[in-house]
Design a protein around this motif. Structure first.
Motif, PDB file in Angstrom:
ATOM      1  N   GLU A 161       0.830  -1.217   0.000  1.00 13.55           N
ATOM      2  CA  GLU A 161       0.000   0.000   0.000  1.00 13.55           C
ATOM      3  C   GLU A 161       0.857   1.258   0.000  1.00 13.55           C
ATOM      4  N   VAL A 162       2.116   1.135   0.462  1.00 12.79           N
ATOM      5  CA  VAL A 162       3.023   2.291   0.429  1.00 12.79           C
ATOM      6  C   VAL A 162       4.216   2.006  -0.495  1.00 12.79           C
ATOM      7  N   GLY A 163       3.985   1.125  -1.459  1.00  7.55           N
ATOM      8  CA  GLY A 163       4.965   0.944  -2.539  1.00  7.55           C
ATOM      9  C   GLY A 163       6.203   0.154  -2.181  1.00  7.55           C
ATOM     10  N   ILE A 164       6.153  -0.609  -1.076  1.00  8.64           N
ATOM     11  CA  ILE A 164       7.315  -1.418  -0.684  1.00  8.64           C
ATOM     12  C   ILE A 164       7.072  -2.870  -1.088  1.00  8.64           C
ATOM     13  N   VAL A 165       8.019  -3.442  -1.817  1.00  7.62           N
ATOM     14  CA  VAL A 165       7.878  -4.828  -2.290  1.00  7.62           C
ATOM     15  C   VAL A 165       9.052  -5.652  -1.757  1.00  7.62           C
ATOM     16  N   VAL A 166       8.732  -6.799  -1.146  1.00  9.57           N
ATOM     17  CA  VAL A 166       9.749  -7.632  -0.502  1.00  9.57           C
ATOM     18  C   VAL A 166       9.844  -8.969  -1.235  1.00  9.57           C
ATOM     19  N   SER A 167      11.068  -9.445  -1.441  1.00 11.02           N
ATOM     20  CA  SER A 167      11.249 -10.749  -2.091  1.00 11.02           C
ATOM     21  C   SER A 167      12.417 -11.480  -1.438  1.00 11.02           C
ATOM     22  N   GLY A 168      12.487 -12.792  -1.677  1.00 10.14           N
ATOM     23  CA  GLY A 168      13.591 -13.583  -1.119  1.00 10.14           C
ATOM     24  C   GLY A 168      13.999 -14.660  -2.099  1.00 10.14           C
ATOM     25  N   GLN A 169      15.274 -14.982  -2.096  1.00  5.09           N
ATOM     26  CA  GLN A 169      15.738 -16.063  -2.974  1.00  5.09           C
ATOM     27  C   GLN A 169      16.929 -16.782  -2.352  1.00  5.09           C
ATOM     28  N   ALA A 170      17.082 -18.051  -2.739  1.00 11.71           N
ATOM     29  CA  ALA A 170      18.256 -18.820  -2.303  1.00 11.71           C
ATOM     30  C   ALA A 170      19.421 -18.467  -3.208  1.00 11.71           C
ATOM     31  N   LEU A 171      20.606 -18.315  -2.635  1.00  5.18           N
ATOM     32  CA  LEU A 171      21.796 -18.054  -3.448  1.00  5.18           C
ATOM     33  C   LEU A 171      22.376 -19.402  -3.905  1.00  5.18           C
ATOM     34  N   PRO A 172      23.069 -19.396  -5.044  1.00  3.40           N
ATOM     35  CA  PRO A 172      23.476 -20.674  -5.640  1.00  3.40           C
ATOM     36  C   PRO A 172      24.682 -21.312  -4.949  1.00  3.40           C
ATOM     37  N   VAL A 173      24.477 -21.823  -3.750  1.00  8.65           N
ATOM     38  CA  VAL A 173      25.487 -22.686  -3.119  1.00  8.65           C
ATOM     39  C   VAL A 173      24.855 -24.071  -2.985  1.00  8.65           C
ATOM     40  N   ALA A 174      25.599 -25.013  -2.363  1.00  9.49           N
ATOM     41  CA  ALA A 174      25.213 -26.430  -2.443  1.00  9.49           C
ATOM     42  C   ALA A 174      23.741 -26.721  -2.154  1.00  9.49           C
ATOM     43  N   GLY A 175      23.185 -26.145  -1.090  1.00 11.86           N
ATOM     44  CA  GLY A 175      21.833 -26.508  -0.683  1.00 11.86           C
ATOM     45  C   GLY A 175      20.775 -26.178  -1.716  1.00 11.86           C
ATOM     46  N   ALA A 176      21.117 -25.296  -2.678  1.00 15.39           N
ATOM     47  CA  ALA A 176      20.148 -24.913  -3.708  1.00 15.39           C
ATOM     48  C   ALA A 176      20.508 -25.538  -5.054  1.00 15.39           C
ATOM     49  N   ASP A 177      21.404 -26.510  -5.042  1.00 16.93           N
ATOM     50  CA  ASP A 177      21.866 -27.138  -6.283  1.00 16.93           C
ATOM     51  C   ASP A 177      21.326 -28.572  -6.329  1.00 16.93           C
ATOM     52  N   GLU A 178      20.561 -28.897  -7.411  1.00 17.19           N
ATOM     53  CA  GLU A 178      19.861 -30.196  -7.433  1.00 17.19           C
ATOM     54  C   GLU A 178      20.824 -31.368  -7.352  1.00 17.19           C
ATOM     55  N   ALA A 179      21.976 -31.262  -8.061  1.00 15.93           N
ATOM     56  CA  ALA A 179      22.923 -32.383  -8.048  1.00 15.93           C
ATOM     57  C   ALA A 179      23.515 -32.561  -6.653  1.00 15.93           C
ATOM     58  N   ALA A 180      23.829 -31.444  -5.991  1.00 15.91           N
ATOM     59  CA  ALA A 180      24.399 -31.535  -4.646  1.00 15.91           C
ATOM     60  C   ALA A 180      23.372 -32.097  -3.662  1.00 15.91           C
ATOM     61  N   VAL A 181      22.112 -31.731  -3.862  1.00 17.46           N
ATOM     62  CA  VAL A 181      21.047 -32.265  -2.991  1.00 17.46           C
ATOM     63  C   VAL A 181      20.903 -33.769  -3.221  1.00 17.46           C
ATOM     64  N   ASP A 182      20.908 -34.182  -4.495  1.00 17.68           N
ATOM     65  CA  ASP A 182      20.817 -35.621  -4.810  1.00 17.68           C
ATOM     66  C   ASP A 182      21.970 -36.392  -4.174  1.00 17.68           C
ATOM     67  N   ALA A 183      23.178 -35.822  -4.266  1.00 13.83           N
ATOM     68  CA  ALA A 183      24.358 -36.506  -3.708  1.00 13.83           C
ATOM     69  C   ALA A 183      24.234 -36.606  -2.188  1.00 13.83           C
ATOM     70  N   ALA A 184      23.786 -35.538  -1.547  1.00 11.49           N
ATOM     71  CA  ALA A 184      23.632 -35.572  -0.091  1.00 11.49           C
ATOM     72  C   ALA A 184      22.556 -36.587   0.311  1.00 11.49           C
ATOM     73  N   ARG A 185      21.458 -36.616  -0.474  1.00 11.22           N
ATOM     74  CA  ARG A 185      20.378 -37.573  -0.164  1.00 11.22           C
ATOM     75  C   ARG A 185      20.909 -39.009  -0.258  1.00 11.22           C
ATOM     76  N   LYS A 186      21.703 -39.253  -1.328  1.00 12.18           N
ATOM     77  CA  LYS A 186      22.261 -40.589  -1.537  1.00 12.18           C
ATOM     78  C   LYS A 186      23.152 -40.977  -0.346  1.00 12.18           C
ATOM     79  N   ASP A 187      23.884 -40.010   0.177  1.00  9.75           N
ATOM     80  CA  ASP A 187      24.774 -40.271   1.323  1.00  9.75           C
ATOM     81  C   ASP A 187      24.023 -40.196   2.651  1.00  9.75           C
ATOM     82  N   ARG A 188      22.702 -40.024   2.580  1.00 15.70           N
ATOM     83  CA  ARG A 188      21.860 -39.919   3.785  1.00 15.70           C
ATOM     84  C   ARG A 188      22.315 -38.754   4.677  1.00 15.70           C
ATOM     85  N   ASP A 189      22.702 -37.669   3.990  1.00 20.02           N
ATOM     86  CA  ASP A 189      23.223 -36.495   4.680  1.00 20.02           C
ATOM     87  C   ASP A 189      22.311 -35.287   4.409  1.00 20.02           C
TER      88      ASP A 189
END
Ligand SMILES: Cc1cc2nc3c(=O)[nH]c(=O)nc-3n(C[C@H](O)[C@H](O)[C@H](O)COP(=O)(O)O)c2cc1C
Length: 360
Positions: free
Chosen positions: A155-183
């Protein structure tokens, strides 16, 4: 004063929020709130619970025909999974034979979670009594409250957003590898608010400094271990000539030629975008459990294994966006006041005219 109070356990019947201090006449959009709840449930590396929950907001108070009444707003997000925990998480002494999940006491605390400290602090025999509230499930209702704050800020023109930065936790291959290692993995998020006028927050006291308040709001999110405003850590290793944002003037008024401060100086917004970062540790529930000690027997054992995310950094981005929005909403309410939305918007407009400031 905009305030948020929440209650609710991860597998209890529901999560509850009371948002007080909203002006009357703010039009809320149920779909916009639910869209943020859906965003919080997404991201690569989440547990199957997210498919089950499909969070939706219910409003039980403070709203009539879609408009706020200027009275406390009561929000509820039901836990669909509760049906599987109805005996184990029954608020009242359960009837009938134990069935479903949560019927056996948890006695093997997870390193990195609230389990051991919670059991010691509250004298609990069943660690579940600690972990259910400590769980980040409660961030669902904080995101709903944040969506309301975002509506107010718009209402007063302020817009808020959020995003993950591209480090391991936001990388699909790294997530798959961690899942495989049960980590598990952590990550980094950035949340940004544009259209924020100079003068929100204060340098008067440490409690009123907006940088301190944002740090607390972000650090208050589960698994966040560090917070930075603007260039944060990097400023410690820079020279003054490289660290500050020089002041210039053009046809649109006073502005800065850079934004290393992340839009806040001396605890007060300076008219540039507010930029915050949060660093998340790897999640503590490992499918390959860490070493623990059974609190009942005193014998070594494997820590509790329970359905869990591998990475939740995309979700953290949404939760941090909500936290930034809520804190900025509070600061805007302090600055512009008003019982009705019209009063609030008019005070904002008059202030911008006085300081001759326009958003970039
Ligand atoms: C959005 C989100 C989702 C999370 N999901 C999990 C999870 O599935 N499993 C887990 O062990 N921890 C998860 N966490 C982190 C724990 O809740 C957190 O590490 C724990 O409560 C201990 O608090 P602390 O890390 O702040 O010390 C999550 C955190 C966030 C922000």
């Amino acid at each position: 004063m905009l305030e948020l109070t929440t209650a609710g356990e991860s597998h209890g019947p529901a999560l509850i929020a009371i948002v007080s201090g909203l002006p009357a006449g703010l039009v809320l959009d149920r779909e916009a709130i639910d869209a943020d709840l859906r965003r919080r449930q997404q991201g690569y590396g989440r547990s199957p619970r997210q498919q089950l929950e499909q969070d939706q907001v219910e409003v039980l108070a403070g709203l009539r025909h879609g408009r706020t009444l200027g009275t406390p707003l009561g929000l509820v997000v039901r836990n669909r999974d509760h049906k599987n925990w109805a005996w184990g998480m029954s608020p009242w002494p359960p009837e009938g034979e134990p069935e479903g999940k949560g019927t056996k006491p948890v006695t093997l605390p997870r390193p990195g979670h609230a389990d051991l400290a919670g059991a010691q602090k509250f004298g609990l025999g069943d660690v579940r009594d600690a972990l259910e509230r400590a769980s980040a499930r409660q961030t669902a209702v904080a995101v709903a409250a944040g969506a309301v704050a975002k509506t107010l800020l718009q209402e007063v023109g302020i817009v808020v957003s959020g995003q993950a930065l591209p480090v391991a936790g936001a990388d699909e291959a790294a997530v798959d590898a961690a899942r495989k290692d049960r980590d598990t993995l952590g990550g980094i998020i950035e949340a940004v608010a544009v259209g924020v006028p100079p003068g929100l927050g204060s340098y008067s006291t440490k409690e009123s400094r907006l940088d301190a308040r944002l740090a607390a709001a972000l650090m208050g999110i589960q698994a966040v271990k560090a917070v930075g405003i603007g260039e944060g850590y990097a400023l410690a290793d820079a020279r003054g000539s490289e660290a500050h944002d020089e002041i210039a003037r053009d046809e649109r008024g006073l502005h800065r030629t850079s934004n290393r401060a992340g839009g806040i100086e001396a605890g007060v917004t300076n008219g540039e975008h507010v930029v915050v970062r949060a660093w998340m540790k790897p999640l503590p529930t490992l499918m390959q459990p860490l070493a623990s000690v059974d609190l009942e027997t005193g014998q070594p054992g494997d820590a509790l294994v329970e359905r869990s995310d591998v990475s939740a950094v995309e979700a953290l981005a949404v939760v941090a966006e909500a936290a930034l929005a809520f804190e900025l909403g509070r600061a805007a309410r302090e600055k512009f006041g008003g019982d009705s939305l019209g009063d609030f918007v008019a005070a904002h407009k008059a202030y911008l005219e006085r300081i001759d400031w326009q958003p970039r």
